[in-house]
Motif scaffolding. Structure first.
Motif, PDB file in Angstrom:
ATOM      1  N   HIS A   1       0.805  -1.219   0.000  1.00  0.00           N
ATOM      2  CA  HIS A   1       0.000   0.000   0.000  1.00  0.00           C
ATOM      3  C   HIS A   1       0.842   1.275   0.000  1.00  0.00           C
ATOM      4  N   TYR A   2       0.475   2.220  -0.828  1.00  0.00           N
ATOM      5  CA  TYR A   2       1.142   3.526  -0.816  1.00  0.00           C
ATOM      6  C   TYR A   2       0.160   4.624  -0.426  1.00  0.00           C
ATOM      7  N   ASP A   3       0.703   5.585   0.300  1.00  0.00           N
ATOM      8  CA  ASP A   3      -0.144   6.696   0.732  1.00  0.00           C
ATOM      9  C   ASP A   3      -0.183   7.810  -0.306  1.00  0.00           C
ATOM     10  N   LEU A   4       0.858   7.810  -1.133  1.00  0.00           N
ATOM     11  CA  LEU A   4       0.924   8.856  -2.152  1.00  0.00           C
ATOM     12  C   LEU A   4       1.824   8.395  -3.289  1.00  0.00           C
ATOM     13  N   ILE A   5       1.445   8.768  -4.504  1.00  0.00           N
ATOM     14  CA  ILE A   5       2.274   8.442  -5.654  1.00  0.00           C
ATOM     15  C   ILE A   5       2.670   9.723  -6.366  1.00  0.00           C
ATOM     16  N   LEU A   6       3.970   9.890  -6.581  1.00  0.00           N
ATOM     17  CA  LEU A   6       4.471  10.986  -7.408  1.00  0.00           C
ATOM     18  C   LEU A   6       4.710  10.429  -8.802  1.00  0.00           C
ATOM     19  N   LEU A   7       4.016  10.995  -9.780  1.00  0.00           N
ATOM     20  CA  LEU A   7       3.998  10.368 -11.092  1.00  0.00           C
ATOM     21  C   LEU A   7       4.411  11.336 -12.192  1.00  0.00           C
ATOM     22  N   ASP A   8       5.477  10.983 -12.868  1.00  0.00           N
ATOM     23  CA  ASP A   8       5.934  11.789 -13.986  1.00  0.00           C
ATOM     24  C   ASP A   8       5.013  11.565 -15.186  1.00  0.00           C
ATOM     25  N   VAL A   9       4.896  12.580 -16.034  1.00  0.00           N
ATOM     26  CA  VAL A   9       4.032  12.422 -17.200  1.00  0.00           C
ATOM     27  C   VAL A   9       4.793  11.771 -18.360  1.00  0.00           C
ATOM     28  N   MET A  10       5.936  12.336 -18.661  1.00  0.00           N
ATOM     29  CA  MET A  10       6.694  11.804 -19.797  1.00  0.00           C
ATOM     30  C   MET A  10       7.628  10.697 -19.358  1.00  0.00           C
ATOM     31  N   MET A  11       7.336   9.492 -19.821  1.00  0.00           N
ATOM     32  CA  MET A  11       8.167   8.340 -19.444  1.00  0.00           C
ATOM     33  C   MET A  11       8.170   7.321 -20.562  1.00  0.00           C
ATOM     34  N   PRO A  12       9.199   6.507 -20.573  1.00  0.00           N
ATOM     35  CA  PRO A  12       9.234   5.429 -21.568  1.00  0.00           C
ATOM     36  C   PRO A  12       8.209   4.341 -21.226  1.00  0.00           C
ATOM     37  N   LYS A  13       7.846   3.570 -22.192  1.00  0.00           N
ATOM     38  CA  LYS A  13       6.975   2.404 -22.053  1.00  0.00           C
ATOM     39  C   LYS A  13       5.507   2.784 -21.833  1.00  0.00           C
ATOM     40  N   MET A  14       5.280   3.588 -20.812  1.00  0.00           N
ATOM     41  CA  MET A  14       3.896   3.949 -20.554  1.00  0.00           C
ATOM     42  C   MET A  14       3.905   5.339 -19.934  1.00  0.00           C
ATOM     43  N   ASP A  15       3.192   6.278 -20.510  1.00  0.00           N
ATOM     44  CA  ASP A  15       3.290   7.619 -19.952  1.00  0.00           C
ATOM     45  C   ASP A  15       2.397   7.784 -18.722  1.00  0.00           C
ATOM     46  N   GLY A  16       2.587   8.868 -18.050  1.00  0.00           N
ATOM     47  CA  GLY A  16       1.925   9.090 -16.776  1.00  0.00           C
ATOM     48  C   GLY A  16       0.406   9.027 -16.850  1.00  0.00           C
ATOM     49  N   PHE A  17      -0.121   9.528 -17.934  1.00  0.00           N
ATOM     50  CA  PHE A  17      -1.578   9.526 -18.064  1.00  0.00           C
ATOM     51  C   PHE A  17      -2.126   8.108 -18.142  1.00  0.00           C
ATOM     52  N   ASP A  18      -1.415   7.277 -18.902  1.00  0.00           N
ATOM     53  CA  ASP A  18      -1.844   5.888 -19.011  1.00  0.00           C
ATOM     54  C   ASP A  18      -1.775   5.191 -17.665  1.00  0.00           C
ATOM     55  N   VAL A  19      -0.658   5.428 -16.980  1.00  0.00           N
ATOM     56  CA  VAL A  19      -0.491   4.811 -15.672  1.00  0.00           C
ATOM     57  C   VAL A  19      -1.649   5.216 -14.759  1.00  0.00           C
ATOM     58  N   LEU A  20      -1.921   6.497 -14.760  1.00  0.00           N
ATOM     59  CA  LEU A  20      -2.970   7.017 -13.884  1.00  0.00           C
ATOM     60  C   LEU A  20      -4.322   6.390 -14.221  1.00  0.00           C
ATOM     61  N   GLN A  21      -4.609   6.329 -15.505  1.00  0.00           N
ATOM     62  CA  GLN A  21      -5.899   5.801 -15.926  1.00  0.00           C
ATOM     63  C   GLN A  21      -6.060   4.341 -15.489  1.00  0.00           C
ATOM     64  N   LYS A  22      -5.012   3.569 -15.721  1.00  0.00           N
ATOM     65  CA  LYS A  22      -5.083   2.150 -15.352  1.00  0.00           C
ATOM     66  C   LYS A  22      -5.152   1.996 -13.843  1.00  0.00           C
ATOM     67  N   LEU A  23      -4.389   2.823 -13.174  1.00  0.00           N
ATOM     68  CA  LEU A  23      -4.371   2.748 -11.713  1.00  0.00           C
ATOM     69  C   LEU A  23      -5.758   3.030 -11.147  1.00  0.00           C
ATOM     70  N   ARG A  24      -6.418   3.986 -11.732  1.00  0.00           N
ATOM     71  CA  ARG A  24      -7.705   4.429 -11.211  1.00  0.00           C
ATOM     72  C   ARG A  24      -8.815   3.379 -11.361  1.00  0.00           C
ATOM     73  N   ALA A  25      -8.543   2.380 -12.189  1.00  0.00           N
ATOM     74  CA  ALA A  25      -9.521   1.309 -12.344  1.00  0.00           C
ATOM     75  C   ALA A  25      -9.730   0.574 -11.028  1.00  0.00           C
ATOM     76  N   SER A  26      -8.675   0.562 -10.215  1.00  0.00           N
ATOM     77  CA  SER A  26      -8.792  -0.226  -8.998  1.00  0.00           C
ATOM     78  C   SER A  26      -8.354   0.516  -7.739  1.00  0.00           C
ATOM     79  N   HIS A  27      -7.638   1.637  -7.903  1.00  0.00           N
ATOM     80  CA  HIS A  27      -7.091   2.297  -6.719  1.00  0.00           C
ATOM     81  C   HIS A  27      -7.485   3.776  -6.643  1.00  0.00           C
TER      82      HIS A  27
END
Lengths: 235, 235
Positions: A52-78
DNA sequence: AGTAAACTGTAAAGCTTGTGTAAAGGCGAT
DNA sequence: ATCGCCTTTACACAAGCTTTACAGTTTACT
C-alpha cells in the motif's frame, strides 16, 4: 481514515534517475519510506500489486507507458492520491480537461518547498474529504458570474472571452472576494510556480482581465494592493 | 505577536574572498548578521551544526564540495531557504534540469540591486507560507477596526485609505494596545531594518497615520512616549 | 530661571520601487 | 506556417517611502 493522516509511504515513478535519487534522499530524510520505479510499466505494477502507498508521485513523460496511461489504469482499482509531475505548465490544460483523477500537478522544475507544500495540500484534502469534495460552484459577485463547469464568465449577462489562466485568476479572486490575494498566492495556485524576482506575469494577466471586464462594465472591480497583490471589490 | 518574520541571519558560502568580503560588508550594512565560509565542507557543517540561519547564499563552484552536494546534503535535514550563486552559462542548464532544493538562482556577476530583489522575493515567499497568510485576526480597539485579511481599516465605520506600511504600523500598535512600542521595534518589524541615527522614518509614518485617523475621528489615539516610542491608547 | 541640547511634528522635496500597458518573443497546438 | 496564449521586455508614470528642513517642545544642566 482517522483524524490525523500521516504520510508514511511514497512511490515515485519517474525516469529521471538524478531526480528520483534526490527525491528519494530528501523524502527519506523527512521520515517517509520511499520506493522508486523508473518507468511507467514498473511503476504501475508496483502501485497495484506492491504494498500500500499513501501517495504516488507520477511523472508524465516516461518510456513504455506515460503518466496519463499509468494514472488511468491505476484508477480502475485504486484511489491512491497522485501528484503528477509535468514538464512545465503546458500539460495543465490536458490535466484539467481529462480530469483523470490526479490530485494535483507540479510543473518541473520545482523545488523542495513547493513539493512539500503540494504534498501537504493533498494530505489536508484527504483528511477533509471523507465524503469527497463537491463539484466547483458557480460564483456570482458584483455583477460577475463565473461558472467553472462551463468555463464561462458573464458580466451583466455579457459573456467574456477569457483564457484559461485569466479564468483561474478571476476565480481565485472571486473565491476570496473582498480579501487580499497576494501575487505569490496567485502565481502558486494559478501558474503552479512561485513568484520570482522580476516576475510580471501576474500583473499581465490581471491587466488583461481588467481590460476585458471594463470593456463591458464600467469601473475597476479589481483593486491593487501595492506591494502585496490584488483584491476583488465587493460592493 | 511575532507573526512577522524578518531576515536576520545569513550564511554565505563561497570561495571568492573578494566577493564574500563585499557581501559581508554590504549585508551587514543592511542590518543582517552575516557569517562566511569559504568552502563547501565548512559551509555545510556550519549550516547544519551552527546556529540557525534564515537564508544561505551558496556558490556552485567551490573546492572540496560543490554547491550541489552541499545543497543535497543540507536538504536531508534542513529546509533553510537557499539562493544559489552560479557562474554564468555552464551550470545553468544543469540547474534547470535538476532544480530541486534551491529557492532561486543568481548568475554571477550580479549587482546589488538584483541580489536584494531576489533575497526579498525569497523572504516574502517564506514568510507567507510560514505565517499561513490569512489566519491573522481582526482587531477592534478604541473605535478602530483593523482587518488583515482585507487589509482594511475602519474608524467609526468609515474606511481609511492606508498604505501597507501605515497599516502594519497601526496593526503593531493595536497588537500592543496600551503598551509601549519602541521605534526600534516598529522599524524592525515593519520596515525590516534597524532604526538608524537621525532616522525620522517611523515618526513620519506615525504622523501620517495620525493625520488620516484624526480626519475621521476626533482626538489623538496614539500617544507619544518621548525618547521611547509610541503607544495606542485604550479608553 | 536661563540656556543648550535633544527630541518630536509635519510640510515638502527627493528618490526608489511597484505598477499598467504596449509590444515583442517564445512555444506548443492545430 | 499560423494561431493562441503565456512570458518577457521596456518604459512611462504614480505611489509612497525616505530625507531634509525647520519650528515647536521637552529635558538636562548650570
Amino acid at each position: 481514515m482517522s483524524k490525523e493522516f500521516h504520510l508514511q509511504s511514497v512511490l515515485v515513478i519517474d525516469d529521471d534517475i538524478e531526480l528520483t535519487d534526490m527525491l528519494s534522499t530528501y523524502l527519506s530524510g523527512m521520515g517517509y519510506s520511499v520506493n522508486v520505479k523508473n518507468d511507467g510499466e514498473a511503476g504501475l505494477s508496483e502501485a497495484i500489486s506492491g504494498h500500500h502507498y499513501d501517495l504516488i508521485l507520477l511523472d508524465v513523460m516516461m518510456p513504455k507507458m506515460d503518466g496519463f496511461d499509468v494514472l488511468q489504469k491505476l484508477r480502475a482499482s485504486h484511489t491512491t492520491p497522485v501528484l503528477m509531475l509535468t514538464a512545465r505548465g503546458d500539460d495543465y490544460d490536458r490535466i484539467l480537461g481529462l480530469e483523470l483523477g490526479a490530485d494535483d500537478y507540479l510543473p518541473k522544475p520545482f523545488n523542495h518547498r513547493e513539493l512539500v507544500a503540494r504534498i501537504k495540500a493533498i494530505v489536508r484534502r484527504y483528511t477533509l474529504s471523507a465524503a469527497g469534495g463537491g463539484t466547483e460552484q458557480d460564483l456570482l459577485i458584483n455583477d460577475i458570474f463565473l461558472s467553472p463547469s462551463s468555463q464561462q464568465v458573464k458580466v451583466n449577462d455579457i459573456a467574456l472571452e477569457l483564457t484559461t489562466t485569466e479564468f483561474m485568476v478571476l476565480r481565485l479572486l472571486m473565491l476570496n472576494a473582498a480579501q487580499r490575494v497576494t501575487k505569490e498566492q496567485i502565481s502558486l495556485k494559478v501558474l503552479g510556480k512561485p513568484l520570482q524576482a522580476f516576475d510580471r506575469n501576474i500583473d499581465m494577466h490581471v491587466s488583461n482581465l481588467r481590460k476585458k471586464i471594463s470593456a463591458v462594465a464600467p469601473g475597476d472591480k479589481i483593486k491593487t494592493l501595492r506591494g502585496v497583490g490584488y483584491m476583488l471589490l465587493r460592493e
